[in-house]
Scaffold this motif. Sequence first.
Motif, PDB file in Angstrom:
ATOM      1  N   PRO A 122       0.813  -1.216   0.000  1.00 38.08           N
ATOM      2  CA  PRO A 122       0.000   0.000   0.000  1.00 38.08           C
ATOM      3  C   PRO A 122       0.852   1.273   0.000  1.00 38.08           C
ATOM      4  CG  PRO A 122      -0.067  -1.065   2.153  1.00 38.08           C
ATOM      5  CD  PRO A 122       0.678  -1.989   1.240  1.00 38.08           C
ATOM      6  N   LEU A 123       2.149   1.151   0.264  1.00 40.83           N
ATOM      7  CA  LEU A 123       3.034   2.324   0.257  1.00 40.83           C
ATOM      8  C   LEU A 123       3.753   2.525  -1.073  1.00 40.83           C
ATOM      9  CD1 LEU A 123       4.658   1.953   3.790  1.00 40.83           C
ATOM     10  CD2 LEU A 123       2.995   3.671   3.058  1.00 40.83           C
ATOM     11  N   GLY A 124       3.600   1.601  -2.004  1.00 39.51           N
ATOM     12  CA  GLY A 124       4.302   1.686  -3.274  1.00 39.51           C
ATOM     13  C   GLY A 124       3.453   2.257  -4.387  1.00 39.51           C
ATOM     14  N   PHE A 125       3.286   1.477  -5.412  1.00 42.59           N
ATOM     15  CA  PHE A 125       2.575   1.917  -6.617  1.00 42.59           C
ATOM     16  C   PHE A 125       1.120   2.274  -6.332  1.00 42.59           C
ATOM     17  CE2 PHE A 125       0.523   1.103 -10.772  1.00 42.59           C
ATOM     18  CZ  PHE A 125       1.222   2.037 -11.519  1.00 42.59           C
ATOM     19  N   GLN A 126       0.488   1.490  -5.462  1.00 38.82           N
ATOM     20  CA  GLN A 126      -0.919   1.769  -5.113  1.00 38.82           C
ATOM     21  C   GLN A 126      -1.063   3.150  -4.479  1.00 38.82           C
ATOM     22  OE1 GLN A 126      -2.393  -1.340  -2.578  1.00 38.82           O
ATOM     23  NE2 GLN A 126      -1.820  -2.964  -4.017  1.00 38.82           N
ATOM     24  N   ASN A 127      -0.081   3.527  -3.671  1.00 36.73           N
ATOM     25  CA  ASN A 127      -0.136   4.822  -3.001  1.00 36.73           C
ATOM     26  C   ASN A 127      -0.052   5.972  -4.005  1.00 36.73           C
ATOM     27  OD1 ASN A 127      -0.353   6.522  -0.792  1.00 36.73           O
ATOM     28  ND2 ASN A 127       1.797   6.384  -0.253  1.00 36.73           N
ATOM     29  N   ILE A 128       0.727   5.794  -5.045  1.00 33.83           N
ATOM     30  CA  ILE A 128       0.827   6.824  -6.080  1.00 33.83           C
ATOM     31  C   ILE A 128      -0.528   6.990  -6.771  1.00 33.83           C
ATOM     32  CG2 ILE A 128       1.887   7.461  -8.282  1.00 33.83           C
ATOM     33  CD1 ILE A 128       4.433   6.031  -7.305  1.00 33.83           C
ATOM     34  N   GLY A 129      -1.171   5.873  -7.075  1.00 32.44           N
ATOM     35  CA  GLY A 129      -2.470   5.927  -7.723  1.00 32.44           C
ATOM     36  C   GLY A 129      -3.554   6.519  -6.836  1.00 32.44           C
ATOM     37  N   ASN A 130      -3.504   6.177  -5.546  1.00 37.14           N
ATOM     38  CA  ASN A 130      -4.544   6.640  -4.618  1.00 37.14           C
ATOM     39  C   ASN A 130      -4.338   8.082  -4.177  1.00 37.14           C
ATOM     40  OD1 ASN A 130      -5.634   4.070  -4.719  1.00 37.14           O
ATOM     41  ND2 ASN A 130      -4.641   3.390  -2.848  1.00 37.14           N
ATOM     42  N   THR A 131      -3.096   8.465  -3.954  1.00 36.20           N
ATOM     43  CA  THR A 131      -2.795   9.770  -3.371  1.00 36.20           C
ATOM     44  C   THR A 131      -2.437  10.816  -4.410  1.00 36.20           C
ATOM     45  OG1 THR A 131      -1.921   8.560  -1.471  1.00 36.20           O
ATOM     46  CG2 THR A 131      -1.451  10.898  -1.551  1.00 36.20           C
ATOM     47  N   GLY A 132      -1.763  10.398  -5.443  1.00 37.73           N
ATOM     48  CA  GLY A 132      -1.280  11.346  -6.450  1.00 37.73           C
ATOM     49  C   GLY A 132       0.175  11.699  -6.183  1.00 37.73           C
ATOM     50  N   MET A 133       0.887  11.949  -7.231  1.00 39.42           N
ATOM     51  CA  MET A 133       2.330  12.182  -7.116  1.00 39.42           C
ATOM     52  C   MET A 133       2.647  13.470  -6.365  1.00 39.42           C
ATOM     53  SD  MET A 133       4.895  10.509  -7.593  1.00 39.42           S
ATOM     54  CE  MET A 133       6.279  10.005  -8.509  1.00 39.42           C
ATOM     55  N   GLY A 134       1.815  14.481  -6.494  1.00 38.78           N
ATOM     56  CA  GLY A 134       2.052  15.737  -5.776  1.00 38.78           C
ATOM     57  C   GLY A 134       2.052  15.535  -4.272  1.00 38.78           C
ATOM     58  N   GLU A 135       1.108  14.769  -3.762  1.00 31.82           N
ATOM     59  CA  GLU A 135       1.038  14.495  -2.325  1.00 31.82           C
ATOM     60  C   GLU A 135       2.163  13.563  -1.882  1.00 31.82           C
ATOM     61  OE1 GLU A 135      -0.857  15.822   0.147  1.00 31.82           O
ATOM     62  OE2 GLU A 135      -1.431  17.215  -1.444  1.00 31.82           O
ATOM     63  N   ILE A 136       2.528  12.630  -2.734  1.00 31.77           N
ATOM     64  CA  ILE A 136       3.632  11.711  -2.421  1.00 31.77           C
ATOM     65  C   ILE A 136       4.912  12.514  -2.191  1.00 31.77           C
ATOM     66  CG2 ILE A 136       5.143   9.896  -3.362  1.00 31.77           C
ATOM     67  CD1 ILE A 136       2.476   8.744  -2.673  1.00 31.77           C
ATOM     68  N   MET A 137       5.175  13.478  -3.070  1.00 25.81           N
ATOM     69  CA  MET A 137       6.411  14.246  -2.977  1.00 25.81           C
ATOM     70  C   MET A 137       6.426  15.183  -1.773  1.00 25.81           C
ATOM     71  SD  MET A 137       8.094  12.842  -5.268  1.00 25.81           S
ATOM     72  CE  MET A 137       9.570  13.780  -5.492  1.00 25.81           C
ATOM     73  N   LYS A 138       5.268  15.553  -1.245  1.00 27.84           N
ATOM     74  CA  LYS A 138       5.197  16.419  -0.074  1.00 27.84           C
ATOM     75  C   LYS A 138       5.392  15.659   1.232  1.00 27.84           C
ATOM     76  CE  LYS A 138       2.006  19.660  -2.238  1.00 27.84           C
ATOM     77  NZ  LYS A 138       0.611  20.129  -2.266  1.00 27.84           N
ATOM     78  N   ASN A 139       5.105  14.377   1.242  1.00 31.05           N
ATOM     79  CA  ASN A 139       5.191  13.558   2.447  1.00 31.05           C
ATOM     80  C   ASN A 139       6.479  12.732   2.400  1.00 31.05           C
ATOM     81  OD1 ASN A 139       4.909  11.335   4.279  1.00 31.05           O
ATOM     82  ND2 ASN A 139       2.701  11.675   4.320  1.00 31.05           N
ATOM     83  N   SER A 140       7.371  12.943   3.360  1.00 37.26           N
ATOM     84  CA  SER A 140       8.688  12.288   3.312  1.00 37.26           C
ATOM     85  C   SER A 140       8.601  10.768   3.421  1.00 37.26           C
ATOM     86  CB  SER A 140       9.606  12.846   4.398  1.00 37.26           C
ATOM     87  OG  SER A 140       9.091  12.568   5.679  1.00 37.26           O
ATOM     88  N   THR A 141       7.673  10.247   4.194  1.00 39.21           N
ATOM     89  CA  THR A 141       7.525   8.791   4.328  1.00 39.21           C
ATOM     90  C   THR A 141       7.009   8.186   3.029  1.00 39.21           C
ATOM     91  OG1 THR A 141       7.066   9.015   6.687  1.00 39.21           O
ATOM     92  CG2 THR A 141       6.444   6.941   5.661  1.00 39.21           C
TER      93      THR A 141
END
Length: 143
Positions: A67-86
Motif C-alpha cells: 500500500p506504500l508503493g505503486f498503489q499509493n501513487i495511484g490513490n494519493t497522487g504524485m504531488g502528495e507523495i512528494m510532499k510527504n517524506s515517508t
Amino acid sequence: MYTTVQFIHSYWAYIVVFVVLIATINAIAGFMGNKEYGPKDFRLALFALITTHIQFLIGAVLYFVSPLGFQNIGNTGMGEIMKNSTFRLYAVEHPLIMILVAVFITIGYSKHKKKLVSKPKFKMLAIFYAIALVLLLSRIPWA
C-alpha cells in the motif's frame, strides 16, 4: 501476500548488505594489496550480484503489492507523495536508489570480467561495489 513478501524483503536485505559489504572490502583489499584475483574473489563478486538481483526482484513484487508503493501513487497522487517524506521514501526514493544499486553491481561485475589482470579486476569491483554500497546504505528504511 503483502506481509509475506515484506518479511522476505526485509530479512533478505541483511544478507544483501552483508554480502555486498564483504565483496566491497575484498575488492578494496585486493586492489590495495596487489593480490592475485582467484576463484574466491570471483565467487564473492558473483554472490553479491546474485543476492542483489534476488532482492531487486522481491522488491519489485513488493512495490506493486504494497500500500506504500505503486498503489499509493495511484490513490494519493504524485504531488502528495512528494510532499510527504515517508510516502516519498517508499514510493520514489527507495525503489529508484535500489534500481541504481542493482545497476552499479551489474556494471561492476560485467566490467571486471573483461579485465585480464588482477589489479584492474579488483579496481572495477571496488569502484562500482563501493558506490552501490553507499547508495544501498543511504536509502534503507532503517525504522
